[in-house]
Design a protein around this motif. Structure first.
Motif, PDB file in Angstrom:
ATOM      1  N   MET A   1       0.830  -1.189   0.000  1.00 11.52           N
ATOM      2  CA  MET A   1       0.000   0.000   0.000  1.00 11.52           C
ATOM      3  C   MET A   1       0.872   1.250   0.000  1.00 11.52           C
ATOM      4  O   MET A   1       0.520   2.242  -0.618  1.00 11.52           O
ATOM      5  CB  MET A   1      -0.925  -0.024   1.205  1.00 11.52           C
ATOM      6  N   ASP A   2       2.010   1.183   0.679  1.00 10.00           N
ATOM      7  CA  ASP A   2       2.904   2.341   0.693  1.00 10.00           C
ATOM      8  C   ASP A   2       3.350   2.699  -0.719  1.00 10.00           C
ATOM      9  O   ASP A   2       3.419   3.875  -1.078  1.00 10.00           O
ATOM     10  CB  ASP A   2       4.117   2.084   1.584  1.00 10.00           C
ATOM     11  N   ASP A   3       3.639   1.693  -1.522  1.00 10.28           N
ATOM     12  CA  ASP A   3       4.039   1.932  -2.915  1.00 10.28           C
ATOM     13  C   ASP A   3       2.897   2.565  -3.696  1.00 10.28           C
ATOM     14  O   ASP A   3       3.105   3.530  -4.447  1.00 10.28           O
ATOM     15  CB  ASP A   3       4.477   0.625  -3.578  1.00 10.28           C
ATOM     16  N   ALA A   4       1.689   2.056  -3.524  1.00  8.73           N
ATOM     17  CA  ALA A   4       0.528   2.610  -4.223  1.00  8.73           C
ATOM     18  C   ALA A   4       0.285   4.059  -3.809  1.00  8.73           C
ATOM     19  O   ALA A   4      -0.031   4.908  -4.643  1.00  8.73           O
ATOM     20  CB  ALA A   4      -0.711   1.755  -3.954  1.00  8.73           C
ATOM     21  N   ARG A   5       0.451   4.355  -2.539  1.00  8.64           N
ATOM     22  CA  ARG A   5       0.276   5.732  -2.071  1.00  8.64           C
ATOM     23  C   ARG A   5       1.360   6.633  -2.638  1.00  8.64           C
ATOM     24  O   ARG A   5       1.090   7.753  -3.065  1.00  8.64           O
ATOM     25  CB  ARG A   5       0.259   5.786  -0.546  1.00  8.64           C
ATOM     26  N   ALA A   6       2.594   6.157  -2.655  1.00 11.74           N
ATOM     27  CA  ALA A   6       3.700   6.959  -3.181  1.00 11.74           C
ATOM     28  C   ALA A   6       3.506   7.263  -4.662  1.00 11.74           C
ATOM     29  O   ALA A   6       3.905   8.330  -5.130  1.00 11.74           O
ATOM     30  CB  ALA A   6       5.026   6.229  -2.960  1.00 11.74           C
ATOM     31  N   ARG A   7       2.886   6.361  -5.385  1.00  5.98           N
ATOM     32  CA  ARG A   7       2.655   6.557  -6.822  1.00  5.98           C
ATOM     33  C   ARG A   7       1.334   7.270  -7.106  1.00  5.98           C
ATOM     34  O   ARG A   7       0.976   7.472  -8.256  1.00  5.98           O
ATOM     35  CB  ARG A   7       2.688   5.216  -7.540  1.00  5.98           C
ATOM     36  N   GLY A   8       0.606   7.666  -6.067  1.00  3.87           N
ATOM     37  CA  GLY A   8      -0.641   8.388  -6.256  1.00  3.87           C
ATOM     38  C   GLY A   8      -1.813   7.502  -6.631  1.00  3.87           C
ATOM     39  O   GLY A   8      -2.853   7.995  -7.066  1.00  3.87           O
ATOM     40  N   LEU A   9      -1.686   6.208  -6.444  1.00  4.74           N
ATOM     41  CA  LEU A   9      -2.757   5.277  -6.794  1.00  4.74           C
ATOM     42  C   LEU A   9      -3.709   5.006  -5.632  1.00  4.74           C
ATOM     43  O   LEU A   9      -4.800   4.484  -5.831  1.00  4.74           O
ATOM     44  CB  LEU A   9      -2.164   3.946  -7.288  1.00  4.74           C
ATOM     45  N   ALA A  10      -3.283   5.324  -4.429  1.00  6.54           N
ATOM     46  CA  ALA A  10      -4.093   5.137  -3.236  1.00  6.54           C
ATOM     47  C   ALA A  10      -4.071   6.430  -2.439  1.00  6.54           C
ATOM     48  O   ALA A  10      -3.052   7.106  -2.377  1.00  6.54           O
ATOM     49  CB  ALA A  10      -3.536   3.992  -2.396  1.00  6.54           C
ATOM     50  N   ALA A  11      -5.209   6.759  -1.853  1.00  3.10           N
ATOM     51  CA  ALA A  11      -5.300   8.009  -1.093  1.00  3.10           C
ATOM     52  C   ALA A  11      -6.049   7.769   0.207  1.00  3.10           C
ATOM     53  O   ALA A  11      -7.079   7.093   0.223  1.00  3.10           O
ATOM     54  CB  ALA A  11      -6.028   9.067  -1.914  1.00  3.10           C
ATOM     55  N   PRO A  12      -5.539   8.329   1.314  1.00  4.27           N
ATOM     56  CA  PRO A  12      -6.259   8.193   2.582  1.00  4.27           C
ATOM     57  C   PRO A  12      -7.563   8.979   2.535  1.00  4.27           C
ATOM     58  O   PRO A  12      -7.721   9.901   1.733  1.00  4.27           O
ATOM     59  CB  PRO A  12      -5.297   8.776   3.604  1.00  4.27           C
ATOM     60  N   ILE A  13      -8.474   8.604   3.405  1.00  8.05           N
ATOM     61  CA  ILE A  13      -9.758   9.297   3.466  1.00  8.05           C
ATOM     62  C   ILE A  13      -9.536  10.785   3.740  1.00  8.05           C
ATOM     63  O   ILE A  13     -10.268  11.630   3.256  1.00  8.05           O
ATOM     64  CB  ILE A  13     -10.686   8.643   4.511  1.00  8.05           C
ATOM     65  N   SER A  14      -8.475  11.086   4.493  1.00  8.10           N
ATOM     66  CA  SER A  14      -8.033  12.467   4.709  1.00  8.10           C
ATOM     67  C   SER A  14      -6.603  12.397   5.244  1.00  8.10           C
ATOM     68  O   SER A  14      -6.193  11.353   5.756  1.00  8.10           O
ATOM     69  CB  SER A  14      -8.941  13.201   5.699  1.00  8.10           C
ATOM     70  N   PRO A  15      -5.862  13.487   5.138  1.00  9.12           N
ATOM     71  CA  PRO A  15      -4.486  13.463   5.655  1.00  9.12           C
ATOM     72  C   PRO A  15      -4.412  13.106   7.135  1.00  9.12           C
ATOM     73  O   PRO A  15      -3.457  12.481   7.572  1.00  9.12           O
ATOM     74  CB  PRO A  15      -3.989  14.882   5.400  1.00  9.12           C
ATOM     75  N   GLY A  16      -5.431  13.470   7.887  1.00  7.65           N
ATOM     76  CA  GLY A  16      -5.437  13.191   9.319  1.00  7.65           C
ATOM     77  C   GLY A  16      -5.928  11.805   9.690  1.00  7.65           C
ATOM     78  O   GLY A  16      -5.863  11.415  10.851  1.00  7.65           O
ATOM     79  N   ILE A  17      -6.417  11.057   8.702  1.00  9.13           N
ATOM     80  CA  ILE A  17      -6.927   9.706   8.953  1.00  9.13           C
ATOM     81  C   ILE A  17      -6.297   8.745   7.945  1.00  9.13           C
ATOM     82  O   ILE A  17      -6.936   8.314   6.983  1.00  9.13           O
ATOM     83  CB  ILE A  17      -8.472   9.653   8.862  1.00  9.13           C
ATOM     84  N   PRO A  18      -5.041   8.405   8.144  1.00  9.89           N
ATOM     85  CA  PRO A  18      -4.353   7.539   7.175  1.00  9.89           C
ATOM     86  C   PRO A  18      -4.709   6.059   7.303  1.00  9.89           C
ATOM     87  O   PRO A  18      -4.273   5.252   6.486  1.00  9.89           O
ATOM     88  CB  PRO A  18      -2.882   7.780   7.504  1.00  9.89           C
TER      89      PRO A  18
END
Length: 78
Positions: free
Chosen positions: A1-18
């Motif tokens: 998931m970290d890789d997907a987030r780094a590539r912009g493919l996954a996004a948290p519901i909000s920055p404060g709720i990862p």
């Protein structure tokens, strides 16, 4: 998931709720041990969708207010 987030493919519901992430048209939750589980509970899925929509609307309202009061647009790293 970290890789997907780094590539912009996954996004948290909000920055404060990862702990809750939207990825591949599904919601995912991280366990205490760090493993990611796909959310399958229909009630939780509905709540996550509603919360994401509210947070996106709040972010948009804050952006519009900032632009209206300062005359500037936010800078991005893109």
């Amino acid at each position: 998931m970290d890789d997907a987030r780094a590539r912009g493919l996954a996004a948290p519901i909000s920055p404060g709720i990862p702990e809750y992430v939207r990825f591949a048209d599904a919601w995912w939750a991280v366990e205490l041990g760090g493993d990611w589980l796909r959310v399958a509970n229909e009630e939780l899925l509905e709540r996550l969708d509603q919360a994401a929509a509210r947070m996106a609307a709040a972010d948009d309202a804050a952006r519009r207010y900032r632009e209206a009061t300062t005359g500037s647009t936010p800078r991005t790293n893109r």
